[in-house]
Design a protein around this motif. Structure first.
Motif, PDB file in Angstrom:
ATOM      1  N   ASP A  98     -32.510 -56.517 -17.750  1.00  8.78           N
ATOM      2  CA  ASP A  98     -32.683 -55.237 -17.057  1.00  8.78           C
ATOM      3  C   ASP A  98     -33.559 -54.318 -17.894  1.00  8.78           C
ATOM      4  OD1 ASP A  98     -31.451 -53.360 -14.840  1.00  8.78           O
ATOM      5  OD2 ASP A  98     -31.527 -52.252 -16.728  1.00  8.78           O
ATOM      6  N   GLY A  99     -34.525 -53.700 -17.219  1.00  5.66           N
ATOM      7  CA  GLY A  99     -35.431 -52.812 -17.953  1.00  5.66           C
ATOM      8  C   GLY A  99     -36.648 -53.555 -18.471  1.00  5.66           C
ATOM      9  N   SER A 100     -36.904 -54.748 -17.895  1.00  6.48           N
ATOM     10  CA  SER A 100     -38.014 -55.581 -18.435  1.00  6.48           C
ATOM     11  C   SER A 100     -39.357 -54.854 -18.378  1.00  6.48           C
ATOM     12  CB  SER A 100     -38.105 -56.900 -17.670  1.00  6.48           C
ATOM     13  OG  SER A 100     -38.136 -56.645 -16.288  1.00  6.48           O
ATOM     14  N   TYR A 128     -32.400 -39.956 -21.301  1.00 11.28           N
ATOM     15  CA  TYR A 128     -32.747 -40.925 -20.256  1.00 11.28           C
ATOM     16  C   TYR A 128     -33.927 -41.757 -20.722  1.00 11.28           C
ATOM     17  CZ  TYR A 128     -33.728 -42.844 -15.596  1.00 11.28           C
ATOM     18  OH  TYR A 128     -33.916 -43.686 -14.537  1.00 11.28           O
ATOM     19  N   GLY A 150     -33.933 -47.353 -19.069  1.00  7.58           N
ATOM     20  CA  GLY A 150     -33.237 -48.640 -19.184  1.00  7.58           C
ATOM     21  C   GLY A 150     -31.759 -48.402 -18.941  1.00  7.58           C
ATOM     22  N   PHE A 151     -31.222 -49.028 -17.899  1.00  7.35           N
ATOM     23  CA  PHE A 151     -29.818 -48.777 -17.520  1.00  7.35           C
ATOM     24  C   PHE A 151     -28.882 -49.153 -18.668  1.00  7.35           C
ATOM     25  CE2 PHE A 151     -26.441 -47.798 -14.882  1.00  7.35           C
ATOM     26  CZ  PHE A 151     -25.624 -48.863 -14.545  1.00  7.35           C
ATOM     27  N   PHE A 194     -24.118 -40.733 -16.527  1.00  6.28           N
ATOM     28  CA  PHE A 194     -25.377 -41.319 -16.061  1.00  6.28           C
ATOM     29  C   PHE A 194     -25.346 -41.259 -14.539  1.00  6.28           C
ATOM     30  CE2 PHE A 194     -29.011 -44.229 -16.038  1.00  6.28           C
ATOM     31  CZ  PHE A 194     -28.941 -44.741 -14.748  1.00  6.28           C
ATOM     32  N   TYR A 219     -27.808 -42.207 -11.000  1.00  5.99           N
ATOM     33  CA  TYR A 219     -28.995 -42.524 -10.220  1.00  5.99           C
ATOM     34  C   TYR A 219     -28.570 -42.265  -8.773  1.00  5.99           C
ATOM     35  CZ  TYR A 219     -33.746 -44.104  -9.726  1.00  5.99           C
ATOM     36  OH  TYR A 219     -35.122 -44.121  -9.504  1.00  5.99           O
ATOM     37  N   LYS A 268     -31.166 -46.595  -6.243  1.00  2.86           N
ATOM     38  CA  LYS A 268     -32.011 -47.710  -6.693  1.00  2.86           C
ATOM     39  C   LYS A 268     -31.212 -48.877  -7.251  1.00  2.86           C
ATOM     40  CE  LYS A 268     -35.622 -49.000  -9.985  1.00  2.86           C
ATOM     41  NZ  LYS A 268     -36.566 -48.583 -11.028  1.00  2.86           N
ATOM     42  N   LEU A 269     -30.093 -48.600  -7.900  1.00  6.43           N
ATOM     43  CA  LEU A 269     -29.434 -49.636  -8.705  1.00  6.43           C
ATOM     44  C   LEU A 269     -28.576 -50.560  -7.842  1.00  6.43           C
ATOM     45  CD1 LEU A 269     -28.606 -47.578 -11.913  1.00  6.43           C
ATOM     46  CD2 LEU A 269     -30.625 -48.937 -11.345  1.00  6.43           C
TER      47      LEU A 269
HETATM   48  P1  AFP Z   1     -36.821 -52.450 -14.323  1.00  4.16           P
HETATM   49  O1  AFP Z   1     -35.852 -53.569 -14.552  1.00  4.16           O
HETATM   50  O2  AFP Z   1     -37.786 -52.704 -13.207  1.00  4.16           O
HETATM   51  O3  AFP Z   1     -37.455 -51.957 -15.582  1.00  4.16           O
HETATM   52  O4  AFP Z   1     -35.951 -51.220 -13.758  1.00  4.16           O
HETATM   53  C1  AFP Z   1     -34.934 -50.743 -14.615  1.00  4.16           C
HETATM   54  C2  AFP Z   1     -33.898 -50.079 -13.715  1.00  4.16           C
HETATM   55  O5  AFP Z   1     -33.475 -50.966 -12.720  1.00  4.16           O
HETATM   56  C3  AFP Z   1     -32.712 -49.607 -14.549  1.00  4.16           C
HETATM   57  O6  AFP Z   1     -32.599 -50.309 -15.741  1.00  4.16           O
HETATM   58  C4  AFP Z   1     -33.003 -48.133 -14.807  1.00  4.16           C
HETATM   59  O7  AFP Z   1     -31.840 -47.344 -14.917  1.00  4.16           O
HETATM   60  C5  AFP Z   1     -33.827 -47.732 -13.580  1.00  4.16           C
HETATM   61  O8  AFP Z   1     -34.455 -48.925 -13.103  1.00  4.16           O
HETATM   62  C6  AFP Z   1     -34.891 -46.734 -13.936  1.00  4.16           C
HETATM   63  O9  AFP Z   1     -35.521 -46.382 -12.720  1.00  4.16           O
HETATM   64  P2  AFP Z   1     -36.712 -45.314 -12.746  1.00  4.16           P
HETATM   65  O10 AFP Z   1     -37.895 -46.045 -13.328  1.00  4.16           O
HETATM   66  O11 AFP Z   1     -36.878 -44.920 -11.293  1.00  4.16           O
HETATM   67  O12 AFP Z   1     -36.283 -44.158 -13.603  1.00  4.16           O
END
Ligand code: AFP
Length: 320
Positions: free
Chosen positions: A113-115, A220, A223-224, A239, A241, A251-252
């Protein structure tokens, strides 16, 4: 579980901690197997040298995106573990059977996550949910969860229903206990805000303004995993979203990101809601289901519930 005496705490590795906690043997072995896989994923991150999908490696082979190669590493480690019947991943379109069909556990994974942050050298992570039945069951099937943070240190937080505990990977490649029975304070001092401000609903914006008036500090990273880890290790804060004007579900992803983290946060004395309902009480309808989220210490989450329901009460906002 009583805290292990100080004399032994520094030498308690993950396997010993789970044995002392009386965790069921196959679950202990599965958690250990996944923790070890974190070392291979970390090696892949360092080997990738910021190359992502579409680049060639030194053998002129297509370089898989790190999240896809991390998923392949997890699959290969779990496929013959003897403990996993089905595997669901953010990188796959459907649940796959990776056991013979009689294994005890079902695993959900957000392999990396956060790649999208890899090229910035910010911390990223792996999120795992371990279920005793099909994964679209929420609280009814989730029996353990863990996340691994790939940062200046590699750390891992796990819970099998007996508290949430942090381990640090040491130079010898052992996960050594660093924080046992993590317990959040009633309230914290940090807030972590996802989503574009101009997409926030009025109720959410008023909640954020309340936190700002109370002097909360913004933390912030995008990265989750590290953003949640900061609330876990600093023992408080929130936290979020949220539901957005253009995306009501935020989004999550519910089963890959939110429910494992909600399990760990509840085990640490915190809470996780979608604005109204506990994240773990939501029965997912699809693998890709998303949800708004407010997760962290109780004070901030209950306050979020008040603000998010304010417009539903007659006469709108009271003095909250
Ligand atoms: P990626 O995996 O595409 O980097 O997204 C990371 C994520 O799913 C999560 O880890 C974050 O909390 C969130 O997206 C950040 O989203 P924003 O870029 O809209 O702030």
């Amino acid at each position: 579980m009583d805290n292990i005496s100080d004399a032994t705490k520094h030498f308690v590795d993950l396997r010993r901690h789970m044995w002392i906690a009386g965790i069921e043997v196959d679950l202990r072995r599965l958690i250990w197997q996944i923790a070890v896989t974190g070392k291979y994923i970390s090696a892949k991150i360092h080997e990738s040298n910021r190359k992502l999908a579409g680049f060639k490696n030194i053998y002129d082979e297509d370089q898989l995106a790190l999240d896809k190669s991390s998923d392949q590493i997890l699959q290969s480690q779990l496929r013959f573990s003897g403990f996993v019947r089905e595997y669901a991943s953010e990188e796959l379109d459907s649940v796959i059977q990776i056991g013979k069909g009689d294994e005890k556990y079902y695993v959900t994974a957000d392999p990396l996550d956060g790649s999208s942050l890899v090229d910035t050298n910010l911390s990223i992570g792996t999120i795992i949910g371990i279920h005793k039945g099909p994964v679209l069951s929420g609280r009814n099937s989730l029996v353990a969860a863990m996340y691994i943070t790939y940062g200046p240190l590699i750390t891992m937080v796990y819970s099998a229903g007996k508290g949430s505990h942090e381990f640090v990977l040491n130079r010898e490649g052992e996960y050594v206990l660093s924080s046992e029975n993590i317990t959040l304070h009633e309230r914290g001092t940090i807030y972590s805000l996802g989503g574009l401000r101009n997409e926030w609903t009025d109720d959410h914006r008023r909640y954020v303004e309340y936190l700002e008036a109370e002097g909360y500090k913004l933390r912030y990273s995008g990265g989750f995993v590290p953003d949640i880890n900061q609330i876990m290790i600093k023992k408080g804060g929130v936290f979020t979203y949220p539901s957005l004007k253009t995306s009501g579900k935020g989004k999550l992803r519910l089963i890959f990101e939110l429910q494992p983290m909600a399990f760990l946060m509840e085990q640490a004395g915190g809470m996780a809601i979608d604005g109204h309902t506990d994240i773990l009480s939501i029965v997912p309808e699809s693998l890709d289901q998303r949800s708004p989220v407010y997760i962290g210490s109780k004070f901030e989450i209950e306050k979020a519930r008040e603000y998010l329901n304010a417009s539903k009460r007659k006469g709108g906002l009271h003095d909250l």
